[in-house]
Scaffold this active site. Structure first.
Site, PDB file in Angstrom:
ATOM      1  N   ASP A  90     -13.857  64.448 -84.780  1.00  0.00           N
ATOM      2  CA  ASP A  90     -14.376  64.720 -86.181  1.00  0.00           C
ATOM      3  C   ASP A  90     -14.368  63.330 -86.845  1.00  0.00           C
ATOM      4  O   ASP A  90     -13.710  62.209 -86.463  1.00  0.00           O
ATOM      5  CB  ASP A  90     -13.440  65.556 -86.854  1.00  0.00           C
ATOM      6  N   SER A  91     -15.079  63.225 -87.883  1.00  0.00           N
ATOM      7  CA  SER A  91     -15.106  61.832 -88.621  1.00  0.00           C
ATOM      8  C   SER A  91     -13.956  61.779 -89.252  1.00  0.00           C
ATOM      9  O   SER A  91     -13.550  60.701 -89.760  1.00  0.00           O
ATOM     10  CB  SER A  91     -16.368  62.290 -89.776  1.00  0.00           C
ATOM     11  N   TYR A 108     -19.057  61.131 -92.639  1.00  0.00           N
ATOM     12  CA  TYR A 108     -20.251  60.965 -91.652  1.00  0.00           C
ATOM     13  C   TYR A 108     -21.554  61.658 -92.603  1.00  0.00           C
ATOM     14  O   TYR A 108     -22.639  61.446 -92.223  1.00  0.00           O
ATOM     15  CB  TYR A 108     -20.301  61.653 -90.349  1.00  0.00           C
ATOM     16  N   GLY A 109     -21.284  62.583 -93.529  1.00  0.00           N
ATOM     17  CA  GLY A 109     -22.290  63.315 -94.025  1.00  0.00           C
ATOM     18  C   GLY A 109     -23.370  62.817 -94.452  1.00  0.00           C
ATOM     19  O   GLY A 109     -24.443  63.619 -94.454  1.00  0.00           O
ATOM     20  N   CYS A 168     -16.973  68.208 -85.421  1.00  0.00           N
ATOM     21  CA  CYS A 168     -17.714  67.640 -86.902  1.00  0.00           C
ATOM     22  C   CYS A 168     -19.371  68.358 -87.025  1.00  0.00           C
ATOM     23  O   CYS A 168     -19.936  68.138 -86.005  1.00  0.00           O
ATOM     24  CB  CYS A 168     -18.031  66.200 -86.933  1.00  0.00           C
ATOM     25  N   ASN A 169     -19.371  68.909 -87.878  1.00  0.00           N
ATOM     26  CA  ASN A 169     -20.616  69.718 -88.164  1.00  0.00           C
ATOM     27  C   ASN A 169     -21.974  68.586 -88.086  1.00  0.00           C
ATOM     28  O   ASN A 169     -22.800  68.992 -87.526  1.00  0.00           O
ATOM     29  CB  ASN A 169     -20.701  70.487 -89.289  1.00  0.00           C
ATOM     30  N   THR A 170     -21.631  67.582 -88.816  1.00  0.00           N
ATOM     31  CA  THR A 170     -22.593  66.617 -88.986  1.00  0.00           C
ATOM     32  C   THR A 170     -22.799  65.964 -87.678  1.00  0.00           C
ATOM     33  O   THR A 170     -24.163  65.896 -87.276  1.00  0.00           O
ATOM     34  CB  THR A 170     -22.274  65.570 -90.115  1.00  0.00           C
ATOM     35  N   GLU A 211     -10.594  67.348 -99.850  1.00  0.00           N
ATOM     36  CA  GLU A 211      -9.354  66.293 -99.354  1.00  0.00           C
ATOM     37  C   GLU A 211      -8.632  65.968-100.705  1.00  0.00           C
ATOM     38  O   GLU A 211      -7.473  65.461-100.485  1.00  0.00           O
ATOM     39  CB  GLU A 211     -10.375  65.048 -98.865  1.00  0.00           C
ATOM     40  N   CYS A 245     -19.552  73.435 -92.076  1.00  0.00           N
ATOM     41  CA  CYS A 245     -18.884  71.973 -92.380  1.00  0.00           C
ATOM     42  C   CYS A 245     -17.414  71.950 -92.284  1.00  0.00           C
ATOM     43  O   CYS A 245     -16.762  73.263 -92.376  1.00  0.00           O
ATOM     44  CB  CYS A 245     -19.063  71.339 -93.856  1.00  0.00           C
ATOM     45  N   THR A 246     -16.757  71.038 -91.430  1.00  0.00           N
ATOM     46  CA  THR A 246     -15.168  71.199 -91.098  1.00  0.00           C
ATOM     47  C   THR A 246     -14.436  71.868 -92.342  1.00  0.00           C
ATOM     48  O   THR A 246     -13.460  72.433 -92.391  1.00  0.00           O
ATOM     49  CB  THR A 246     -14.742  70.017 -90.649  1.00  0.00           C
ATOM     50  N   HIS A 247     -14.643  71.224 -93.809  1.00  0.00           N
ATOM     51  CA  HIS A 247     -13.715  71.594 -94.769  1.00  0.00           C
ATOM     52  C   HIS A 247     -13.774  72.898 -95.389  1.00  0.00           C
ATOM     53  O   HIS A 247     -13.147  73.261 -96.105  1.00  0.00           O
ATOM     54  CB  HIS A 247     -14.112  70.354 -95.755  1.00  0.00           C
TER      55      HIS A 247
HETATM   56  N1  DGL Z   1     -16.682  66.372 -90.768  1.00  0.00           N
HETATM   57  C1  DGL Z   1     -17.898  66.429 -91.648  1.00  0.00           C
HETATM   58  C2  DGL Z   1     -18.716  67.796 -91.293  1.00  0.00           C
HETATM   59  O1  DGL Z   1     -18.257  68.805 -90.650  1.00  0.00           O
HETATM   60  C3  DGL Z   1     -17.626  66.541 -93.049  1.00  0.00           C
HETATM   61  C4  DGL Z   1     -16.912  65.377 -93.630  1.00  0.00           C
HETATM   62  C5  DGL Z   1     -17.969  63.860 -93.303  1.00  0.00           C
HETATM   63  O2  DGL Z   1     -19.172  64.097 -94.003  1.00  0.00           O
HETATM   64  O3  DGL Z   1     -17.550  63.236 -92.737  1.00  0.00           O
HETATM   65  O4  DGL Z   1     -19.879  67.742 -91.571  1.00  0.00           O
END
Ligand code: DGL
Length: 266
Positions: free
Chosen positions: A9-10, A41-42, A73-75, A152, A184-186
């Site tokens: 993940d990012s 990464y978003g 990571c979804n992005t 976060e 998104c992971t969060h």
């Molecule tokens: N991990 C990213 C996602 O799931 C979220 C955090 C980021 O922007 O890196 O898209």
């Protein structure tokens, strides 16, 4: 760690995905890499995300000989998965297809919402996959870039976060979707606040839960899996292991120890 599953993940967020993988697959060994030096990464371009994702995949294959890679990571899943699937021989599981698979299996699915980072929503990866899998579905996608930072910060259940969620999700207020993909992971960490806003009728689709189910199927169908309970999780980051361990337990749900620094370049 040969025969292990690579997860990247990012940064910290992918720990929500790792948590589900570890729950569903108690006998597997996992190597998690959080690219904390380059997070978030978003908002980055597709070219950059593809490059970062491949650097990490190459690293995990080279150093750990992983048998399967989960792009937690979804992005990165939205922007880099098609390229990665073309290049790597090992199976690469992202977050988009598992969520769409769940949406397609729902009884009520004519109206689906998707929330995620700017990059995820701009890529339209979820939208395209949903339109291909579910006939006559109406997809509404909303980017919620501030939510990851709030999580976060540990602001998961306060008035500011509730107000930000209400603002972002306002397009759904008068017409709640049948299902909302938490792209998104969060966002799993914000489920309670999102549920309060969206109401009880909408099904919340959690990428980590869905991806773990898909990996489980994939392992039973195509690979030998470890029988005895010997789960082991190794953590690598590209910057600040101490912060990762401290904040990460909010995502992972338990203590994180032994985080090591990884240098991606050979
Ligand atoms: N991990 C990213 C996602 O799931 C979220 C955090 C980021 O922007 O890196 O898209």
């Amino acid at each position: 760690m040969e025969n292990s599953i690579g997860v990247f993940d990012s940064g910290l967020g992918g720990l929500t995905v790792l948590k589900e993988l570890a729950r569903v697959l108690p006998s597997e060994r996992f190597i998690y890499l959080g690219d904390t030096a380059r997070v978030p990464y978003g908002g980055k371009s597709a070219e950059t995300i593809i490059r970062y994702s491949m650097e990490i995949a190459n690293y995990l294959i080279r150093t750990h000989d992983i048998k399967l890679l989960v792009v937690a990571c979804n992005t990165a899943s939205s922007l880099a998965l098609p390229t990665m699937r073309r290049i790597y021989k090992i199976p690469v599981v992202g977050m988009v297809d598992p969520c769409v698979r769940r949406a397609a299996a729902l009884r009520r699915k004519s109206n689906i919402g998707v929330i995620g980072t700017l990059g995820t929503i701009r890529s339209a990866a979820y939208e395209k996959a949903l339109l291909a899998a579910v006939s006559s579905v109406k997809v509404r996608s909303v980017s919620c870039p501030l939510l990851a930072s709030l999580v976060e910060e540990g602001w998961t259940d306060n008035d500011i976060t509730r107000a930000v969620i209400a603002e972002y999700l306002s397009p759904f207020r008068s017409d709640p979707p049948d299902a909302l993909i938490l792209g998104c992971t969060h966002y799993p960490v914000l489920k309670k606040a999102i549920r309060e806003f969206i109401g009880e009728e909408t099904i919340l689709i959690d990428s980590g839960e869905e991806a773990a189910a898909v990996v489980d199927i994939l392992l039973s169908e195509t690979m030998t899996r470890s029988k005895k309970k010997s789960r082991k999780v190794e953590f690598l980051v590209t910057d600040d292991p101490e912060r990762f361990g401290r904040i990460g337990k909010r995502f992972f749900g338990r203590e994180i120890r032994g985080v090591r620094l990884a240098t991606l370049q050979e």
